[in-house]
Design a protein around this motif. Structure first.
Motif, PDB file in Angstrom:
ATOM      1  N   VAL A  68     -20.014   0.807  73.964  1.00 25.48           N
ATOM      2  CA  VAL A  68     -19.883   1.666  72.789  1.00 25.48           C
ATOM      3  C   VAL A  68     -19.230   2.969  73.253  1.00 25.48           C
ATOM      4  O   VAL A  68     -19.492   3.438  74.349  1.00 25.48           O
ATOM      5  CB  VAL A  68     -21.227   1.956  72.093  1.00 25.48           C
ATOM      6  CG1 VAL A  68     -21.810   0.684  71.517  1.00 25.48           C
ATOM      7  CG2 VAL A  68     -22.220   2.619  73.032  1.00 25.48           C
ATOM      8  N   PHE A  69     -18.358   3.491  72.399  1.00 29.58           N
ATOM      9  CA  PHE A  69     -17.720   4.766  72.721  1.00 29.58           C
ATOM     10  C   PHE A  69     -18.607   5.909  72.261  1.00 29.58           C
ATOM     11  O   PHE A  69     -19.208   5.841  71.188  1.00 29.58           O
ATOM     12  CB  PHE A  69     -16.370   4.886  72.002  1.00 29.58           C
ATOM     13  CG  PHE A  69     -15.278   4.065  72.621  1.00 29.58           C
ATOM     14  CD1 PHE A  69     -14.635   4.494  73.768  1.00 29.58           C
ATOM     15  CD2 PHE A  69     -14.885   2.865  72.051  1.00 29.58           C
ATOM     16  CE1 PHE A  69     -13.614   3.750  74.338  1.00 29.58           C
ATOM     17  CE2 PHE A  69     -13.869   2.107  72.609  1.00 29.58           C
ATOM     18  CZ  PHE A  69     -13.226   2.550  73.758  1.00 29.58           C
ATOM     19  N   GLU A  70     -18.653   6.937  73.080  1.00 24.57           N
ATOM     20  CA  GLU A  70     -19.347   8.172  72.709  1.00 24.57           C
ATOM     21  C   GLU A  70     -18.283   9.276  72.763  1.00 24.57           C
ATOM     22  O   GLU A  70     -18.115   9.941  73.789  1.00 24.57           O
ATOM     23  CB  GLU A  70     -20.479   8.437  73.711  1.00 24.57           C
ATOM     24  CG  GLU A  70     -21.220   9.723  73.521  1.00 24.57           C
ATOM     25  CD  GLU A  70     -22.521   9.568  72.754  1.00 24.57           C
ATOM     26  OE1 GLU A  70     -23.271   8.628  73.029  1.00 24.57           O
ATOM     27  OE2 GLU A  70     -22.766  10.411  71.869  1.00 24.57           O
ATOM     28  N   PRO A  71     -17.482   9.422  71.689  1.00 22.06           N
ATOM     29  CA  PRO A  71     -16.393  10.405  71.735  1.00 22.06           C
ATOM     30  C   PRO A  71     -16.900  11.835  71.524  1.00 22.06           C
ATOM     31  O   PRO A  71     -17.717  12.071  70.647  1.00 22.06           O
ATOM     32  CB  PRO A  71     -15.483   9.980  70.579  1.00 22.06           C
ATOM     33  CG  PRO A  71     -16.357   9.221  69.647  1.00 22.06           C
ATOM     34  CD  PRO A  71     -17.497   8.642  70.437  1.00 22.06           C
ATOM     35  N   LEU A  72     -16.431  12.752  72.338  1.00 21.59           N
ATOM     36  CA  LEU A  72     -16.793  14.161  72.223  1.00 21.59           C
ATOM     37  C   LEU A  72     -15.751  14.879  71.377  1.00 21.59           C
ATOM     38  O   LEU A  72     -14.547  14.685  71.580  1.00 21.59           O
ATOM     39  CB  LEU A  72     -16.840  14.817  73.613  1.00 21.59           C
ATOM     40  CG  LEU A  72     -17.866  14.251  74.599  1.00 21.59           C
ATOM     41  CD1 LEU A  72     -17.674  14.883  75.976  1.00 21.59           C
ATOM     42  CD2 LEU A  72     -19.284  14.492  74.084  1.00 21.59           C
ATOM     43  N   ASP A  86     -13.107  12.008  75.164  1.00 17.97           N
ATOM     44  CA  ASP A  86     -12.901  12.934  74.045  1.00 17.97           C
ATOM     45  C   ASP A  86     -12.389  12.151  72.839  1.00 17.97           C
ATOM     46  O   ASP A  86     -11.909  11.024  72.983  1.00 17.97           O
ATOM     47  CB  ASP A  86     -11.928  14.044  74.435  1.00 17.97           C
ATOM     48  CG  ASP A  86     -10.520  13.507  74.468  1.00 17.97           C
ATOM     49  OD1 ASP A  86     -10.139  12.936  75.489  1.00 17.97           O
ATOM     50  OD2 ASP A  86      -9.813  13.595  73.446  1.00 17.97           O
ATOM     51  N   HIS A  87     -12.461  12.757  71.667  1.00 18.41           N
ATOM     52  CA  HIS A  87     -12.178  12.013  70.439  1.00 18.41           C
ATOM     53  C   HIS A  87     -10.691  11.693  70.254  1.00 18.41           C
ATOM     54  O   HIS A  87     -10.338  10.944  69.349  1.00 18.41           O
ATOM     55  CB  HIS A  87     -12.721  12.771  69.227  1.00 18.41           C
ATOM     56  CG  HIS A  87     -11.889  13.948  68.833  1.00 18.41           C
ATOM     57  ND1 HIS A  87     -11.701  15.021  69.676  1.00 18.41           N
ATOM     58  CD2 HIS A  87     -11.171  14.209  67.719  1.00 18.41           C
ATOM     59  CE1 HIS A  87     -10.906  15.895  69.084  1.00 18.41           C
ATOM     60  NE2 HIS A  87     -10.573  15.426  67.896  1.00 18.41           N
ATOM     61  N   LEU A  88      -9.818  12.286  71.081  1.00 17.15           N
ATOM     62  CA  LEU A  88      -8.387  11.976  70.975  1.00 17.15           C
ATOM     63  C   LEU A  88      -7.912  11.073  72.108  1.00 17.15           C
ATOM     64  O   LEU A  88      -6.724  10.797  72.231  1.00 17.15           O
ATOM     65  CB  LEU A  88      -7.565  13.278  71.012  1.00 17.15           C
ATOM     66  CG  LEU A  88      -7.763  14.252  69.855  1.00 17.15           C
ATOM     67  CD1 LEU A  88      -7.084  15.592  70.168  1.00 17.15           C
ATOM     68  CD2 LEU A  88      -7.196  13.666  68.561  1.00 17.15           C
ATOM     69  N   ALA A  89      -8.836  10.621  72.945  1.00 15.77           N
ATOM     70  CA  ALA A  89      -8.459   9.859  74.144  1.00 15.77           C
ATOM     71  C   ALA A  89      -7.741   8.558  73.782  1.00 15.77           C
ATOM     72  O   ALA A  89      -8.117   7.863  72.836  1.00 15.77           O
ATOM     73  CB  ALA A  89      -9.706   9.547  74.964  1.00 15.77           C
ATOM     74  N   HIS A  90      -6.729   8.243  74.558  1.00 13.67           N
ATOM     75  CA  HIS A  90      -5.958   7.012  74.346  1.00 13.67           C
ATOM     76  C   HIS A  90      -6.869   5.785  74.392  1.00 13.67           C
ATOM     77  O   HIS A  90      -6.764   4.882  73.560  1.00 13.67           O
ATOM     78  CB  HIS A  90      -4.868   6.914  75.414  1.00 13.67           C
ATOM     79  CG  HIS A  90      -3.753   5.986  75.066  1.00 13.67           C
ATOM     80  ND1 HIS A  90      -3.877   4.621  75.139  1.00 13.67           N
ATOM     81  CD2 HIS A  90      -2.487   6.226  74.635  1.00 13.67           C
ATOM     82  CE1 HIS A  90      -2.726   4.055  74.778  1.00 13.67           C
ATOM     83  NE2 HIS A  90      -1.878   5.005  74.462  1.00 13.67           N
TER      84      HIS A  90
END
Ligand SMILES: *Cc1c(COP(=O)(O)O)cnc(C)c1O
Length: 338
Positions: free
Chosen positions: A99-103, A79-83
């Motif tokens: 690569v990050f895929e933030p939700l 998720d987009h707030l993940a540490h």
């Protein structure tokens, strides 16, 4: 000073210090530190995994988990707030080449449908989505707790797509206290999980990562590679064992204190979300700057945090019920100017 800045601010109690002083020690890198081994065995029993490995920090657990479960060029969904995404200096992108895929989520909890929409098998052009990460409890989401149903559903979706999934369980034991769902139920549907000892457990440092024997073997290689192998780590492991015995059984008190704090702050007119574990998040009162509020509270003897543009207050073993009452009085003076 009442310290609500973070549950990382706990100091070892006299009993914990004695346990540390008395710890039987050896060379951790050679698997010869008896106290560290005892801690790893304790966690294996607690989580019901095949294996567990002591680690210097939770941040390194995230790095090691990502490295062990991905290949360079893969995508990691969180998720987009993940540490692991927002707060570790981009470490997993640097060290694992992912690569990050933030939700986008409201509070760090995402759905199987959201996950389903971004899972890709990979081809010559696109990254393969090989790993998903869950944070339980969710720190910057507000100490939010995934329900077992939500949690198991995203695990199943990840696995349906042939991806791995791991849990950043820095505060997994808070989730256990909040839900009454045992730790092994949270470990069962994931490929790896880790717990921090420097948060609610109240130790000065250390973490443990757990999973299958095969996962831990791979993870161990990355632990060495990243410089995380230690020597007489039993001094710290003893603190973790002490914390598991003495601080974890009372963790629900931290949640009760957080609920009282939230109720007290609401009474003086602050808008506070109902805490789900040991964290209270709110905005400063209308017309008051965040930094100004934090400083005014500090002048009143209460240290609080400002994270992600909001006030954060965290309860822990060094914060008593009386401290909560004192903190509410301080906030009343700051808000009311009296
Ligand atoms: C604190 C924290 C970490 C990092 O742990 P350290 O032991 O401080 O390195 C990772 N994830 C979450 C959710 C945390 O709160």
């Amino acid at each position: 000073m009442i310290d609500l800045f973070s549950d990382t601010h706990t100091l070892p109690s006299d009993g914990m210090r004695r346990a540390m002083a008395d710890a039987e020690l050896g060379d951790e890198q050679l698997g010869e530190d008896p106290t560290t081994r005892r801690l790893e065995e304790t966690i294996v029993k607690l989580l019901g995994t095949e294996a567990a490995m002591y680690m210097p920090t939770g941040s390194m657990c995230n790095k090691v988990a990502v490295s062990a479960l991905t290949k360079p060029g893969d995508a990691l969904v969180c998720d987009h707030l993940a540490h692991v995404y927002r707060f570790e200096g981009g470490g997993s992108a640097v060290l694992s080449g992912i690569v990050f895929e933030p939700l986008a989520t409201e509070k760090g909890i995402f759905t199987p449908q959201q996950l389903d929409a971004v899972m890709r098998p990979g081809n010559v052009y696109e990254p393969r989505t090989s790993l998903v990460s869950i944070e339980q409890t969710h720190n910057f989401g507000g100490g939010v707790v995934w329900s077992l149903e939500e949690y198991e559903a995203v695990c199943a979706t990840a696995h349906d797509h042939g991806a791995s999934i791991f849990t950043d369980g820095a505060r997994l034991l808070n989730a256990v206290a909040a839900t009454g769902v045992a730790a092994d139920r949270w470990a069962a549907p994931v490929d790896a999980v880790w717990i921090d000892f420097s948060k609610g457990v109240g130790a000065p440092g250390g973490a443990v990562i757990a999973g299958s024997a095969e996962f831990i073997e791979t993870a161990m290689r990355f632990k060495y590679l990243y410089g995380g192998a230690m020597r007489q780590s039993g001094v710290l492991a003893a603190a973790a064992l002490y914390g598991l015995d003495h601080n974890v059984p009372r963790m629900a008190d931290d949640h009760t204190n957080a609920a009282s704090l939230a109720a007290g702050l609401r009474e003086i007119g602050l808008e506070v979300a109902e805490p789900q574990s040991n964290m209270v998040f709110c905005d400063p009162p209308p017309g008051v700057e965040l930094a100004g509020f934090v400083n005014a509270m500090e002048s009143e003897g209460v240290r609080i945090g400002a994270v992600a543009g909001r006030i954060r207050m965290v309860t822990h073993v060094d914060v008593s019920t009386d401290d909560i009452a004192t903190a509410i009085k301080a906030a009343r003076r700051v808000v009311g100017g009296s």
